[in-house]
Design an enzyme around this catalytic site. Structure first.
Site, PDB file in Angstrom:
ATOM      1  N   ASP A   1       0.604  -1.202  -0.012  1.00 52.08           N
ATOM      2  CA  ASP A   1       0.022   0.033  -0.069  1.00 52.08           C
ATOM      3  C   ASP A   1       0.743   1.188  -0.132  1.00 52.08           C
ATOM      4  O   ASP A   1       0.257   2.292  -0.162  1.00 52.08           O
ATOM      5  CB  ASP A   1      -1.112   0.097   1.195  1.00 52.08           C
ATOM      6  CG  ASP A   1      -2.217  -0.706   1.020  1.00 52.08           C
ATOM      7  OD1 ASP A   1      -2.392  -1.264  -0.105  1.00 52.08           O
ATOM      8  OD2 ASP A   1      -3.167  -0.681   1.709  1.00 52.08           O
TER       9      ASP A   1
ATOM     10  N   ASP B   1      -9.860  33.908 -36.953  1.00 61.17           N
ATOM     11  CA  ASP B   1      -9.465  32.653 -36.503  1.00 61.17           C
ATOM     12  C   ASP B   1     -10.567  32.087 -35.405  1.00 61.17           C
ATOM     13  O   ASP B   1     -11.109  30.863 -35.501  1.00 61.17           O
ATOM     14  CB  ASP B   1      -8.021  32.243 -36.267  1.00 61.17           C
ATOM     15  CG  ASP B   1      -7.270  31.787 -36.947  1.00 61.17           C
ATOM     16  OD1 ASP B   1      -7.975  31.163 -38.173  1.00 61.17           O
ATOM     17  OD2 ASP B   1      -6.002  31.622 -36.929  1.00 61.17           O
TER      18      ASP B   1
ATOM     19  N   GLY C   1      -4.132  19.143 -36.184  1.00 66.38           N
ATOM     20  CA  GLY C   1      -4.754  18.048 -37.122  1.00 66.38           C
ATOM     21  C   GLY C   1      -4.842  18.278 -38.324  1.00 66.38           C
ATOM     22  O   GLY C   1      -5.051  17.491 -39.244  1.00 66.38           O
ATOM     23  N   LEU C   2      -4.723  19.602 -38.949  1.00 66.78           N
ATOM     24  CA  LEU C   2      -4.809  20.191 -40.101  1.00 66.78           C
ATOM     25  C   LEU C   2      -3.740  19.399 -41.031  1.00 66.78           C
ATOM     26  O   LEU C   2      -3.978  18.799 -41.970  1.00 66.78           O
ATOM     27  CB  LEU C   2      -4.876  21.469 -40.250  1.00 66.78           C
ATOM     28  CG  LEU C   2      -4.876  22.192 -41.662  1.00 66.78           C
ATOM     29  CD1 LEU C   2      -6.215  21.610 -42.186  1.00 66.78           C
ATOM     30  CD2 LEU C   2      -4.702  23.694 -41.593  1.00 66.78           C
TER      31      LEU C   2
END
Length: 525
Positions: free
Chosen positions: A36, A292, A428-429
């Protein structure tokens, strides 16, 4: 069986050790079975500090139980001789609770002076991490805080900053910068970096700042009730909340200052709060109005976390970035009513209150938001769904315990969060462009793989394959799969799902190019 899965909150020991590991001269003695003491590995892995966790385990063994003896007194003696702590906090475990051992009596048998021992007899079956941490901090404040004269100059206490806190050091730095600009000094930060002597000085401050509902506000309320130290409970997350927080701090300090005959504190020019001392303290107000960011008004966000962060992030995303909030939730049921009250008018439906990460993952999959703000659990869930996610509160992992300056509080924190939101949604583009132009001369190959309907394998020059249908999903033709690949990866799963729903509603057995086009037109694409 829940222990076989992730949990949002740790055990009571986790909360206790977060407080004691934050402090100087305080040691935790955990009376529990071997193994533990795993908690030490958590701190050495995540906490970016040179010190080893101040925690020892008093092992409960079967042989000791059979002989009717306990190792706790001997362990306390060893801790006293080796570490010389000012205070040893004795914490029970589920095993010792089942055995109904009297920890007070065992501690008295150790020979260690009783004023150097504290048995925190919390119920390990019912109390979890945050409640245990808040309770221990309050118990320590009640034990050591002593009446004393107010400091000559305006000072504040900062309560609730603990070991393994989210962006702990950066948030502390950001708060200190704001206070320094006001000309206000910090009296005590607790429990982070505090010793017993510091706890005794808590009542000398003019004001207590307790920005986290989970840890610190109960102790702050005690200081206010017992010693008359007022408290500011607001959380300066976001530009407008930080401005309100500054005004509230100034007002409360001036109220105390009037009694002390001190010169009133005035709000400085806003540029004084900036890093260079010349420009606006935050770029969020103008950044939110750029082309944007204006596109974010159509983006949907889902927030899940602790009480403080859920409330603050929902308000920041909607009020300052203009995003649509499609839902929010918390894993802290005891704070759920407060969250509901704070978010009244912000949510389209009921607040989600659950400790099951699977339930949260299901909501994310059903809604497929443009951004999820959550915990490490949501990061894992979103990774499987290709949904952008940013971690905003515990539980966290190593990437959220940074050496650099990335606060979430104050004007600096507003900029950091806005950057994270923008990057999480926009990045991600590049991957999408690779998907789209994968055969445009890229010098890499991927192993060929058969399509779902058993047709010819994909060409080696093809980039990331289209998302495979879920088990039991509808079959797609090769041409339709190729069209689906041209959809950005971060919405591809949603498009696949919507298209299959359209096909099923129109009696189609599989998705062809024609079905895909009709679905796109019907859905407004």
């Amino acid at each position: 069986m829940r222990l076989a899965f992730w949990l949002y909150e740790g055990t009571a020991l986790h909360g206790i050790s977060r407080v004691t590991n934050s402090m100087k001269g305080v040691h935790t003695v955990y009376h529990a079975p071997q193994g533990d003491d795993y908690i030490t590995a958590t701190y050495t892995m995540l906490e970016r500090t040179p010190e080893f966790p101040a925690l020892s385990i008093s092992v409960v063994r079967g042989r000791d139980l059979a002989q009717g003896v306990s190792r706790l007194p001997a362990t306390l003696q060893q801790v006293e001789e080796h570490y010389h702590p000012e205070l040893s906090v004795i914490a029970p475990s589920c095993s010792t609770a089942l055995l109904q051992e009297d920890l007070h009596q065992l501690a008295a048998q150790s020979g260690v002076p009783q004023d150097k021992l504290m048995v925190y007899a919390v119920n390990p079956f019912r109390v979890t991490e945050n409640e245990a941490a808040d309770g221990l901090l309050t118990a320590l404040v009640k034990r050591y805080a002593a009446e004393g004269p107010k400091t000559a100059a305006p000072t504040v206490n900062l309560l609730g900053f603990t070991s393994l806190g989210f962006h702990l050091k950066a948030n502390l730095t950001s708060i200190r910068r704001l206070l320094t600009t006001l000309g206000v000094k910090v009296n005590v930060v607790a429990p982070w970096g505090a010793g017993i002597a510091d706890l005794k000085r808590l009542p000398e401050a003019w004001l207590t700042i307790a920005p986290f509902r989970e840890i610190g506000q109960t102790a702050a309320a005690y200081l206010e009730e017992t010693f008359g130290v007022p408290t500011e409970y607001g959380t300066p997350l976001g530009v407008e909340p930080t401005l309100r927080w500054l005004r509230a701090v100034i007002e409360k300090l001036n109220t105390v200052g009037a009694k002390e005959g001190a010169t009133p504190i005035a709000m400085p020019e806003l540029h004084a709060f900036s890093l260079d001392g010349m420009s606006a303290p935050s770029g969020v107000p103008w950044f939110a109005r750029t082309a944007d960011m204006e596109s974010f008004s159509n983006k949907k966000a889902f927030v899940f976390g602790d009480a403080t962060t859920t409330v603050a992030m929902v308000k920041f995303l909607r009020d300052e970035l203009g995003m649509q909030i499609i839902g929010a939730g918390t894993y802290l049921e005891r704070h759920a009513d407060w969250v509901r009250k704070e978010l009244d008018g912000y949510l389209p439906g009921a607040l989600m209150v659950t400790e099951r990460f699977q339930d949260v993952a299901q909501v994310i999959e059903d809604e497929m938001p443009d951004l999820v703000c959550g915990t490490q659990m949501e990061r894992h869930s979103c990774r499987k769904l290709d949904v952008p996610c940013m971690v905003v509160c515990p539980p966290t992992h190593i990437e959220n315990h940074l050496l650099g300056y990335y606060p979430f509080l104050g004007f600096d924190g507003a900029d950091v969060i806005a950057d994270r939101v923008y990057i999480s949604c926009k990045l991600g583009l590049e991957k999408h462009l690779i998907d789209f132009f994968g055969d445009a001369g890229l010098e890499y190959e991927e192993p060929s793989a058969s399509s779902e309907n058993g047709s010819a394998p994909l060409s080696a020059g093809t980039a990331t394959p289209a998302a495979a249908p879920e088990e039991g999903g509808m079959a797609w033709t090769d041409e339709a799969e190729t069209m689906l690949k041209k959809v950005p990866f971060f919405v591809r799963k949603k498009v696949r799902k919507n298209t299959e729903n359209f096909a099923e509603e129109n009696g189609e057995s599989r998705v062809s190019v024609e079905v895909f086009r009709r679905a796109k037109e019907s859905l407004g694409g």
